[in-house]
Structure formats: structure tokens, C-alpha cells
Design an enzyme around this catalytic site. Structure first.
Site, PDB file in Angstrom:
ATOM      1  N   HIS A  39      35.361  35.800  32.952  1.00 25.47           N
ATOM      2  CA  HIS A  39      35.785  37.196  32.779  1.00 25.47           C
ATOM      3  C   HIS A  39      34.703  38.121  33.313  1.00 25.47           C
ATOM      4  O   HIS A  39      33.652  38.307  32.700  1.00 25.47           O
ATOM      5  CB  HIS A  39      36.036  37.476  31.289  1.00 25.47           C
ATOM      6  CG  HIS A  39      36.609  38.826  30.998  1.00 25.47           C
ATOM      7  ND1 HIS A  39      37.792  39.005  30.318  1.00 25.47           N
ATOM      8  CD2 HIS A  39      36.168  40.076  31.281  1.00 25.47           C
ATOM      9  CE1 HIS A  39      38.052  40.298  30.185  1.00 25.47           C
ATOM     10  NE2 HIS A  39      37.062  40.967  30.769  1.00 25.47           N
ATOM     11  N   HIS A  55      34.338  41.789  36.238  1.00 24.56           N
ATOM     12  CA  HIS A  55      35.036  42.815  37.026  1.00 24.56           C
ATOM     13  C   HIS A  55      34.248  43.037  38.315  1.00 24.56           C
ATOM     14  O   HIS A  55      33.395  43.929  38.392  1.00 24.56           O
ATOM     15  CB  HIS A  55      35.154  44.120  36.233  1.00 24.56           C
ATOM     16  CG  HIS A  55      36.027  44.021  35.024  1.00 24.56           C
ATOM     17  ND1 HIS A  55      37.324  44.501  34.999  1.00 24.56           N
ATOM     18  CD2 HIS A  55      35.797  43.483  33.803  1.00 24.56           C
ATOM     19  CE1 HIS A  55      37.851  44.268  33.797  1.00 24.56           C
ATOM     20  NE2 HIS A  55      36.943  43.655  33.058  1.00 24.56           N
ATOM     21  N   GLN A  76      44.090  48.744  34.518  1.00 26.54           N
ATOM     22  CA  GLN A  76      43.067  49.420  33.708  1.00 26.54           C
ATOM     23  C   GLN A  76      43.581  50.699  33.058  1.00 26.54           C
ATOM     24  O   GLN A  76      43.192  51.044  31.935  1.00 26.54           O
ATOM     25  CB  GLN A  76      41.864  49.750  34.592  1.00 26.54           C
ATOM     26  CG  GLN A  76      40.806  50.633  33.955  1.00 26.54           C
ATOM     27  CD  GLN A  76      39.835  49.875  33.071  1.00 26.54           C
ATOM     28  OE1 GLN A  76      38.994  49.132  33.581  1.00 26.54           O
ATOM     29  NE2 GLN A  76      39.934  50.045  31.773  1.00 26.54           N
ATOM     30  N   GLU A 100      40.599  45.792  22.563  1.00 30.34           N
ATOM     31  CA  GLU A 100      39.181  46.106  22.795  1.00 30.34           C
ATOM     32  C   GLU A 100      38.878  47.467  22.170  1.00 30.34           C
ATOM     33  O   GLU A 100      38.687  48.471  22.843  1.00 30.34           O
ATOM     34  CB  GLU A 100      38.837  46.097  24.286  1.00 30.34           C
ATOM     35  CG  GLU A 100      37.339  46.169  24.523  1.00 30.34           C
ATOM     36  CD  GLU A 100      36.951  46.191  25.997  1.00 30.34           C
ATOM     37  OE1 GLU A 100      35.747  46.178  26.263  1.00 30.34           O
ATOM     38  OE2 GLU A 100      37.838  46.230  26.858  1.00 30.34           O
ATOM     39  N   ASP A 122      31.633  39.914  31.811  1.00 27.06           N
ATOM     40  CA  ASP A 122      32.382  41.178  31.821  1.00 27.06           C
ATOM     41  C   ASP A 122      31.803  42.190  32.805  1.00 27.06           C
ATOM     42  O   ASP A 122      32.442  42.546  33.785  1.00 27.06           O
ATOM     43  CB  ASP A 122      32.463  41.774  30.424  1.00 27.06           C
ATOM     44  CG  ASP A 122      33.538  42.835  30.274  1.00 27.06           C
ATOM     45  OD1 ASP A 122      34.477  42.852  31.104  1.00 27.06           O
ATOM     46  OD2 ASP A 122      33.467  43.635  29.336  1.00 27.06           O
TER      47      ASP A 122
END
Length: 318
Positions: A59, A61, A155, A216, A312
Site C-alpha cells: 500500500h 501512493h 480519492q 480512515e 502509504d
């Protein structure tokens, strides 16, 4: 005498007191022994160092990495403002710029022993498909070093960002591997349920796995994980769904948490926790003691759930 492509000599293996040789043929481990007499195209002397499987980054980005120097100050210190600030980068960044930043982190990951990466990539009406094109370019440029999966990630939401559903479909046609989601970012539970439904139908259309950002937030009322588990079963997608973050689980009451964890285990849902980011982002408004913002990992493992740990973020606004 056997012939191999590679023999690693004098490696230390977990659970084995003596050093071992490891022979590789056709990309597969063919033999492990105390001393392998063989011809090999290449030999490496591990000199007693640990030989282990490569790391997997589940995970990250890659479209956002390295953007911190390009951003202004987050004056509220909130996740919401971080996302707002990033809009400026998404609107202006070209695929080549995204690819250049992503490439730096891919090479850093490989140098640290990582050979497989799953990257969430923003697909929305703010940046369109430019972030995806950039990460796909970086993945192609580093294909000899690392296997990279892309998660088509809304997103900005889907219901609240009209047009994103069509962009996600186009992104999957353009090379996206996994269908992402972020249902807790929608305005209410009905919209979150519709968000998940759109993602599940898209996954079925492309026979793709699903990997969603879920809950989250510090809000104990955020319970989209249960919605995702229900949808997994309803669509017959058991074993093909991953839930990331799940921070609200830290604020749920024990009975509800036990029920959802049990349902997730029955549905074959996998999990990724991201402590490097969520221990920074979550609990920011708490007084002491602060919540850590992580899911109930020990309970999840005890229930037989697969749990991975992701990075992340790298040098970005979060």
C-alpha cells in the site's frame, strides 16, 4: 552434475542452524542443501548473511510521493486540508513528472529489498488520468527491477465527485490492475453503500481484485468496513477484497468490533494497516491518552485474517 542458473553459497536461513546453498533454475528455487555440487551460470557467496524472500509493499501512493517540497503549509494539520492542498499538484502535474517522482521511490524500495509494489493512484475529475499514466510509465521503466500493480483510487469520492465512475472505467481499460475505493469519504451511509456497489460492479466487469481505503477516520460512527464485507459476500468476491487503514476500528466498542472482524474472516477479506502514516494523522484532536489510529491487529490475526503492513506515504502532504 546438475546445472543451474544461479547458486547462492553459504546463506543463513531462518530456522536452520547451519549455512546452506540455494540453487535456482528457471526463476525457481530448485534445491536447498548444505553443499550443492553443481555447475551454475552465476554464483553468489552470501558469506553467512540472511537469505530471505523479498519484501512486498502492499500500500503506497506513487503518484503523490515527493510532492512535499511542492506544497504549501497545512495550517489546520488535518487530512482534509492535506487533500485540498494536493489538488493543486494533481491539476498541474504531467505524467512524466509523476513518473520521475515515482521512479525515485521505486528504486529506493528495490535497493531495500522490495520487488513487488501495489500503488494506489488517484483517478478523479481533478487530475483525470494523468497520475495513472505517470505511474504506469514508471512501472514500465522499472519492470526489470520490480513488479508494480496499480489500484484505481477515487480519492475525491465517486458520488460526491460526479464523473469519477466513468474515469475509473476508462482507467481500468487503460491498464489499471485493481479497483480501489474510499467509501467513508462520501456524504452519508447511503452514498457510501452506492460507492462500494459501483466499485464491486466495476471489479466484476474487469475480473479484478478490490482494494479500498476504509474508515480512515477517528469517528467511531464510521462503519463502512461492514458495508464492504457485506458487498464482498453479495458479489461472490470472497478472497479478492482488501481493506486498508480501518482506523475507526480503534474507536469502536468491543462487541461491534468482534462481530465485524468475524464477518470479515468469514468473507475472506484481507487487511493492510499503515502505521507510519496513521499514527501521525489519527488522534490529532484527542487529549491524552491519544488513540493510535490503527485497527485491532492482534484480534484480527487471532481471527485468522491476513494482515499486511504498508508504507502509504513518502515525502508527501500527509
Amino acid at each position: 552434475m546438475a546445472t543451474y542458473d544461479l547458486v547462492i553459497r553459504n546463506g543463513r536461513l531462518e530456522g536452520r542452524p547451519e549455512l546452506a546453498d540455494i540453487a535456482v533454475a528457471g526463476g525457481l528455487i530448485a534445491s536447498v542443501g548444505g553443499r550443492i555440487d553443481a555447475d551454475a551460470a552465476a554464483e553468489v557467496d552470501a558469506a553467512g548473511r540472511l537469505v530471505s524472500p523479498a519484501f512486498v509493499e502492499p500500500h503506497i501512493h506513487l503518484d503523490k510521493v515527493g510532492t512535499l517540497p511542492l506544497l504549501g503549509v497545512n495550517r489546520t494539520g488535518t487530512l482534509a486540508e492535506a487533500i485540498d492542498i494536493l489538488h493543486r499538484i494533481k491539476r498541474s502535474a504531467s505524467p512524466s513528472e509523476v513518473a520521475e517522482r515515482a521512479g525515485v521511490v521505486i528504486r529506493q524500495a528495490v535497493a531495500s529489498g522490495t520487488t513487488r509494489i501495489r500503488s494506489h493512484v488517484d483517478v478523479d475529475t481533478v487530475g483525470g488520468l494523468a497520475p495513472l499514466r505517470g505511474v504506469l510509465q514508471a512501472a514500465s521503466e522499472h519492470a526489470d527491477l520490480c513488479e508494480i500493480q496499480t489500484v484505481v483510487f477515487p480519492q475525491e469520492g465517486i458520488i460526491r465527485d460526479q464523473g469519477t465512475a466513468d474515469l475509473m472505467d476508462e482507467a481500468m481499460r487503460s491498464g489499471g490492475d485493481v479497483v480501489g475505493g474510499m467509501p467513508h469519504w462520501e456524504a452519508d451511509e447511503d452514498a457510501a453503500r452506492e460507492h462500494i456497489e459501483i466499485c464491486m460492479r466495476l471489479a466484476q466487469r474487469y475480473d479484478a481484485d478490490v482494494d479500498m481505503h476504509v474508515d480512515e477516520t477517528d469517528d467511531p460512527g464510521s462503519k463502512t468496513l461492514a458495508l464492504l464485507v457485506d458487498a464482498t459476500v453479495a458479489h461472490g468476491w470472497q478472497g479478492r477484497v482488501t481493506a486498508g487503514h480501518c482506523c475507526a476500528m480503534a474507536a469502536w466498542d468491543d462487541e461491534y468490533a468482534r462481530a465485524v472482524i468475524a464477518a470479515a474472516a468469514a468473507a475472506g477479506v484481507g487487511f493492510v494497516t499503515n502505521p507510519a502514516t496513521n499514527r501521525l494523522l489519527q488522534g490529532r484532536a484527542d487529549r491524552e491518552p491519544r488513540r493510535r489510529g490503527l485497527p485491532r491487529i492482534k484480534q484480527m490475526l487471532a481471527a485468522g485474517l491476513p494482515v499486511a503492513c504498508g508504507q502509504d506515504c513518502v515525502d508527501d502532504g500527509f
